[in-house]
Design an enzyme around this catalytic site. Sequence first.
Site, short mmCIF file in Angstrom:
data_model
loop_
_atom_site.label_atom_id
_atom_site.label_comp_id
_atom_site.label_asym_id
_atom_site.label_seq_id
_atom_site.Cartn_x
_atom_site.Cartn_y
_atom_site.Cartn_z
N ASN A 125 0.86 -1.19 0.00
CA ASN A 125 0.00 0.00 0.00
C ASN A 125 0.89 1.24 0.00
OD1 ASN A 125 -1.90 1.99 0.39
ND2 ASN A 125 -2.33 1.45 2.52
N LYS A 183 0.05 4.32 -0.19
CA LYS A 183 -0.56 5.48 0.48
C LYS A 183 -0.35 6.74 -0.38
CE LYS A 183 -0.12 3.12 4.87
NZ LYS A 183 0.04 3.22 6.33
N HIS A 207 -9.47 0.71 5.18
CA HIS A 207 -8.16 0.90 5.80
C HIS A 207 -8.29 1.81 7.01
CE1 HIS A 207 -3.99 2.19 6.36
NE2 HIS A 207 -3.65 1.08 5.71
N GLU A 248 -6.70 4.25 8.05
CA GLU A 248 -6.57 5.69 7.80
C GLU A 248 -7.85 6.26 7.16
OE1 GLU A 248 -2.95 5.40 5.61
OE2 GLU A 248 -1.85 4.91 7.45
N GLU A 281 -5.20 -5.20 10.70
CA GLU A 281 -4.27 -4.11 11.01
C GLU A 281 -4.40 -3.71 12.48
OE1 GLU A 281 -4.35 -1.07 7.43
OE2 GLU A 281 -6.29 -1.18 8.41
N GLY A 319 2.82 2.45 11.25
CA GLY A 319 3.61 3.67 11.15
C GLY A 319 4.21 4.14 12.46
N SER A 329 3.24 -3.04 10.31
CA SER A 329 4.70 -2.80 10.29
C SER A 329 5.51 -4.06 10.00
CB SER A 329 5.16 -2.16 11.62
OG SER A 329 4.60 -0.88 11.77
#
Length: 252
Positions: free
Chosen positions: A9, A11, A96, A98, A168, A174, A214
């Site tokens: 991904n 992003k 996702h 985010e 996730e 991140g 990660s």
Amino acid sequence: MRRKIVAGNWKMNKNIIDAQQLMVQLLSYKNNNTTNCEVWIAPPSLYLMMAKDIFEKDEIGVFAQDMSEHESGAYTGEISADMLESIDATGSLIGHSERRQYHGETDSHCNKKVKLALDKGLIPVYCNGETLEQRKAGQHFEVVKNQTEVALFTLSAEEIKKVVIAYEPVWAIGTGETATPEQAQEIHAHIRSIIAAKYGQEVADEVSILYGGSVKPDNAKEIFSQPDIDGGLIGGAALKLEDFSKIIEAFN
């Protein structure tokens, strides 16, 4: 056998020159190396057509990072499932963390998107997972259960087998934090058991579940060796061929 997948991904990263360069590098790597997993990328939507041109023989799956819950209409800035189908995209990420955090996406939205994607022959990669607060409160099993049921349990058994789930742990995206392989396996097994309770073990055993927290070259092999982890949804490490290729090679 469940499909083994390493998906990158990207992003909101890379200008068009850098994106093209990485795609060409990735294609060359794929053509010159034996890989024991499927390789997918989700570049910014601006680059989807370029990706399809470069990967014209479908050596690498090309996914949108999101798609609309609506079929068409006055939804400025949105990308429809029809649009993705028309360029022969492989599928789309859906839900996702985010998108949930910054755009208010809910599991009900995800349910509509997943069904639309399947109707158009696209592969939905449905993302779920708990926040740090939810994990500390011991709510992670219940959170993931609710997310899975609301987003996916209106599907038929045949439909859910076509969905890829990406777990996730939001607290490990991140941040440099990573769930231990045992923690990741525990949740992946939990997700599979939820699906088995609804659709039966045979169906659950066909659903690929990726880990999205990660993953790096130095921990990929141990994470992917867990029995219920079928690959990874990779963020930062997908932006450099050196790192991404080493993660792909964790399946060798």
